[in-house]
Design a protein around this motif. Structure first.
Motif, PDB file in Angstrom:
ATOM      1  N   ALA A  98       0.804  -1.217   0.000  1.00 38.14           N
ATOM      2  CA  ALA A  98       0.000   0.000   0.000  1.00 38.14           C
ATOM      3  C   ALA A  98       0.838   1.269   0.000  1.00 38.14           C
ATOM      4  CB  ALA A  98      -0.935   0.003   1.207  1.00 38.14           C
ATOM      5  N   ILE A  99       1.917   1.287   0.775  1.00 36.27           N
ATOM      6  CA  ILE A  99       2.672   2.526   0.947  1.00 36.27           C
ATOM      7  C   ILE A  99       3.917   2.572   0.075  1.00 36.27           C
ATOM      8  CG2 ILE A  99       3.928   3.945   2.613  1.00 36.27           C
ATOM      9  CD1 ILE A  99       1.972   3.065   4.731  1.00 36.27           C
ATOM     10  N   VAL A 100       4.799   1.590   0.212  1.00 35.79           N
ATOM     11  CA  VAL A 100       6.068   1.626  -0.514  1.00 35.79           C
ATOM     12  C   VAL A 100       5.855   1.509  -2.020  1.00 35.79           C
ATOM     13  CG1 VAL A 100       8.262   0.435  -0.868  1.00 35.79           C
ATOM     14  CG2 VAL A 100       7.382   0.760   1.455  1.00 35.79           C
ATOM     15  N   ARG A 101       5.022   0.544  -2.440  1.00 40.20           N
ATOM     16  CA  ARG A 101       4.894   0.264  -3.874  1.00 40.20           C
ATOM     17  C   ARG A 101       3.876   1.145  -4.580  1.00 40.20           C
ATOM     18  NH1 ARG A 101       3.562  -5.796  -5.365  1.00 40.20           N
ATOM     19  NH2 ARG A 101       1.395  -5.083  -5.216  1.00 40.20           N
ATOM     20  N   GLU A 102       2.792   1.509  -3.908  1.00 36.84           N
ATOM     21  CA  GLU A 102       1.726   2.236  -4.591  1.00 36.84           C
ATOM     22  C   GLU A 102       1.668   3.711  -4.192  1.00 36.84           C
ATOM     23  OE1 GLU A 102       0.258   0.955  -7.030  1.00 36.84           O
ATOM     24  OE2 GLU A 102       0.887  -1.129  -6.728  1.00 36.84           O
ATOM     25  N   PHE A 166      10.853   8.974   0.694  1.00 36.50           N
ATOM     26  CA  PHE A 166       9.481   8.693   1.126  1.00 36.50           C
ATOM     27  C   PHE A 166       9.394   7.318   1.771  1.00 36.50           C
ATOM     28  CE2 PHE A 166       5.127   7.423   0.887  1.00 36.50           C
ATOM     29  CZ  PHE A 166       4.367   8.582   0.912  1.00 36.50           C
ATOM     30  N   ASP A 167       9.990   6.313   1.137  1.00 36.51           N
ATOM     31  CA  ASP A 167       9.923   4.950   1.661  1.00 36.51           C
ATOM     32  C   ASP A 167      10.644   4.818   2.997  1.00 36.51           C
ATOM     33  OD1 ASP A 167       8.477   4.264  -0.560  1.00 36.51           O
ATOM     34  OD2 ASP A 167      10.163   3.370  -1.637  1.00 36.51           O
ATOM     35  N   VAL A 168      11.800   5.454   3.117  1.00 36.53           N
ATOM     36  CA  VAL A 168      12.558   5.379   4.371  1.00 36.53           C
ATOM     37  C   VAL A 168      11.763   6.010   5.513  1.00 36.53           C
ATOM     38  CG1 VAL A 168      14.623   6.192   5.570  1.00 36.53           C
ATOM     39  CG2 VAL A 168      14.809   5.288   3.243  1.00 36.53           C
ATOM     40  N   ILE A 169      11.230   7.200   5.270  1.00 37.86           N
ATOM     41  CA  ILE A 169      10.444   7.877   6.309  1.00 37.86           C
ATOM     42  C   ILE A 169       9.172   7.090   6.621  1.00 37.86           C
ATOM     43  CG2 ILE A 169       9.224   9.993   6.912  1.00 37.86           C
ATOM     44  CD1 ILE A 169      12.272  10.216   6.881  1.00 37.86           C
ATOM     45  N   ALA A 170       8.563   6.485   5.590  1.00 42.97           N
ATOM     46  CA  ALA A 170       7.359   5.676   5.807  1.00 42.97           C
ATOM     47  C   ALA A 170       7.652   4.498   6.722  1.00 42.97           C
ATOM     48  CB  ALA A 170       6.804   5.194   4.473  1.00 42.97           C
ATOM     49  N   LEU A 171       8.787   3.844   6.518  1.00 43.17           N
ATOM     50  CA  LEU A 171       9.160   2.722   7.379  1.00 43.17           C
ATOM     51  C   LEU A 171       9.372   3.183   8.812  1.00 43.17           C
ATOM     52  CD1 LEU A 171      11.614   0.796   5.024  1.00 43.17           C
ATOM     53  CD2 LEU A 171       9.262   0.195   5.602  1.00 43.17           C
ATOM     54  N   LEU A 172       9.991   4.349   8.980  1.00 42.29           N
ATOM     55  CA  LEU A 172      10.208   4.875  10.331  1.00 42.29           C
ATOM     56  C   LEU A 172       8.887   5.268  10.987  1.00 42.29           C
ATOM     57  CD1 LEU A 172      13.384   7.100   9.747  1.00 42.29           C
ATOM     58  CD2 LEU A 172      13.257   4.846  10.834  1.00 42.29           C
ATOM     59  N   GLY A 173       7.994   5.901  10.215  1.00 40.09           N
ATOM     60  CA  GLY A 173       6.690   6.269  10.750  1.00 40.09           C
ATOM     61  C   GLY A 173       5.855   5.048  11.110  1.00 40.09           C
ATOM     62  N   LEU A 204       9.833  -2.615  -9.453  1.00 33.23           N
ATOM     63  CA  LEU A 204       8.623  -1.900  -9.853  1.00 33.23           C
ATOM     64  C   LEU A 204       8.635  -0.465  -9.336  1.00 33.23           C
ATOM     65  CD1 LEU A 204       6.012  -2.450 -11.398  1.00 33.23           C
ATOM     66  CD2 LEU A 204       4.925  -3.034  -9.224  1.00 33.23           C
ATOM     67  N   THR A 205       9.115  -0.259  -8.129  1.00 36.25           N
ATOM     68  CA  THR A 205       9.178   1.084  -7.564  1.00 36.25           C
ATOM     69  C   THR A 205      10.156   1.953  -8.344  1.00 36.25           C
ATOM     70  OG1 THR A 205       8.643   0.231  -5.355  1.00 36.25           O
ATOM     71  CG2 THR A 205       9.620   2.417  -5.482  1.00 36.25           C
ATOM     72  N   VAL A 206      11.340   1.407  -8.669  1.00 32.44           N
ATOM     73  CA  VAL A 206      12.318   2.160  -9.454  1.00 32.44           C
ATOM     74  C   VAL A 206      11.779   2.461 -10.848  1.00 32.44           C
ATOM     75  CG1 VAL A 206      14.616   2.081 -10.490  1.00 32.44           C
ATOM     76  CG2 VAL A 206      14.266   1.223  -8.163  1.00 32.44           C
ATOM     77  N   VAL A 251      -3.211   7.304 -14.882  1.00 32.98           N
ATOM     78  CA  VAL A 251      -3.445   6.298 -15.925  1.00 32.98           C
ATOM     79  C   VAL A 251      -2.307   5.289 -15.954  1.00 32.98           C
ATOM     80  CG1 VAL A 251      -3.557   5.935 -18.415  1.00 32.98           C
ATOM     81  CG2 VAL A 251      -4.921   7.729 -17.361  1.00 32.98           C
ATOM     82  N   LEU A 252      -1.061   5.771 -15.908  1.00 36.10           N
ATOM     83  CA  LEU A 252       0.083   4.864 -15.923  1.00 36.10           C
ATOM     84  C   LEU A 252       0.114   3.981 -14.679  1.00 36.10           C
ATOM     85  CD1 LEU A 252       2.889   7.238 -17.285  1.00 36.10           C
ATOM     86  CD2 LEU A 252       1.778   5.345 -18.495  1.00 36.10           C
ATOM     87  N   ALA A 253      -0.227   4.553 -13.525  1.00 31.83           N
ATOM     88  CA  ALA A 253      -0.262   3.758 -12.292  1.00 31.83           C
ATOM     89  C   ALA A 253      -1.292   2.636 -12.411  1.00 31.83           C
ATOM     90  CB  ALA A 253      -0.578   4.647 -11.100  1.00 31.83           C
TER      91      ALA A 253
END
Length: 262
Positions: A98-102, A166-173, A204-206, A251-253
């Motif tokens: 939900a957070i890291v990938r999307e 974003f991903d690093v801070i999300a993991l910490l949060g 996929l994220t990159v 659309v791309l997402a």
């Protein structure tokens, strides 16, 4: 009924025409890399550094705020319920999918559109109206080298960098919320997240970062350089650049989820 179908056909034809023009613009921009002279590289590098400073460095605070608040709210509102039914392991899947990938790539792209996409369109539209683009052509300077390429590559690098942040801070949060509301230790939280993180998620994220960054550099630049009549077109170009960039990102997402995610 016939008129309705005709209107749809005309709208579709106009949309396809714009997509074709945009694709041609992107192709010409990337093709101009082969004709970039040595002196032009130094000038383009300075423009690129300025773009990176504005798009990436000055957006760090906004990305930290978005990521930290989103992950904290998401995990704090779900971890207690998951823990009650013995499904706390699902927190890893929630964080990764939900957070890291999307949401990470999507919200990062939205933030870049709001800050830098609008600025790129307004700046290039102003340059066009004031005749600076014609002046560059008159001096034998390809506008793609000076105006377009640095902004495209600046957006690509910035989006990827901000996505990682974003991903690093999300993991910490998420860890903060899991610790406060479920008493989860750092080792257990990290183990759950890493167990759900696959190579496909990273790739996929990159890929999304590369794709979204290119879109956020190409569309605003295209809309800014297509202004012709006068200053009154500048805000219209900014609106078109913002709306079309956001539309293309969503659309791309959706296409990526439907085609690549299984």
């Amino acid at each position: 009924m016939t008129g309705f179908l005709a209107a749809i056909g005309r709208g579709t034809a106009r949309w396809l025409g714009r997509v074709g023009l945009l694709a041609r613009f992107a192709f010409e921009a990337f093709a101009s890399i082969g004709t970039l002279p040595g002196a032009g590289r130094r000038v383009a590098a300075r423009v690129l550094l300025n773009q990176l400073r504005f798009t990436a460095l000055e957006a760090v605070g906004l990305i930290i705020l978005l990521s930290g608040v989103l992950s904290y709210l998401t995990i704090s509102s779900t971890i207690a319920q998951l823990d009650k039914v013995g499904a706390s392991e699902l927190i890893g899947k929630l964080m990764v999918v939900a957070i890291v990938r999307e949401l990470g790539p999507l919200l990062t792209a939205i933030a870049v559109v709001g800050r830098s996409g609008t600025a790129i369109t307004a700046e290039l539209a102003t340059n066009t109206v004031l005749g600076e683009v014609r002046a560059l052509k008159g001096m034998g300077i390809d506008p793609y080298h000076y105006l377009v390429l640095p902004r495209i590559f600046g957006c690509v690098v910035s989006v990827i960098t901000l996505m990682v942040l974003f991903d690093v801070i999300a993991l910490l949060g998420g860890y903060l919320a899991a610790g406060l509301f479920a008493g989860m230790s750092g080792a257990r939280y990290l183990g759950i997240v890493l167990a759900n993180l696959t190579t496909q998620d990273v790739v996929l994220t990159v890929f999304k970062g590369l794709l979204f960054g290119a879109v956020l550099g190409i569309i605003p630049a295209y809309e800014g350089l297509t202004v012709r009549r006068g200053p009154t077109e500048i805000p219209q170009a900014v609106i078109r650049g913002t709306v079309h960039s956001l539309g293309m990102i969503f659309v791309l997402a959706a296409i990526i989820v439907g085609v690549l995610v299984r």
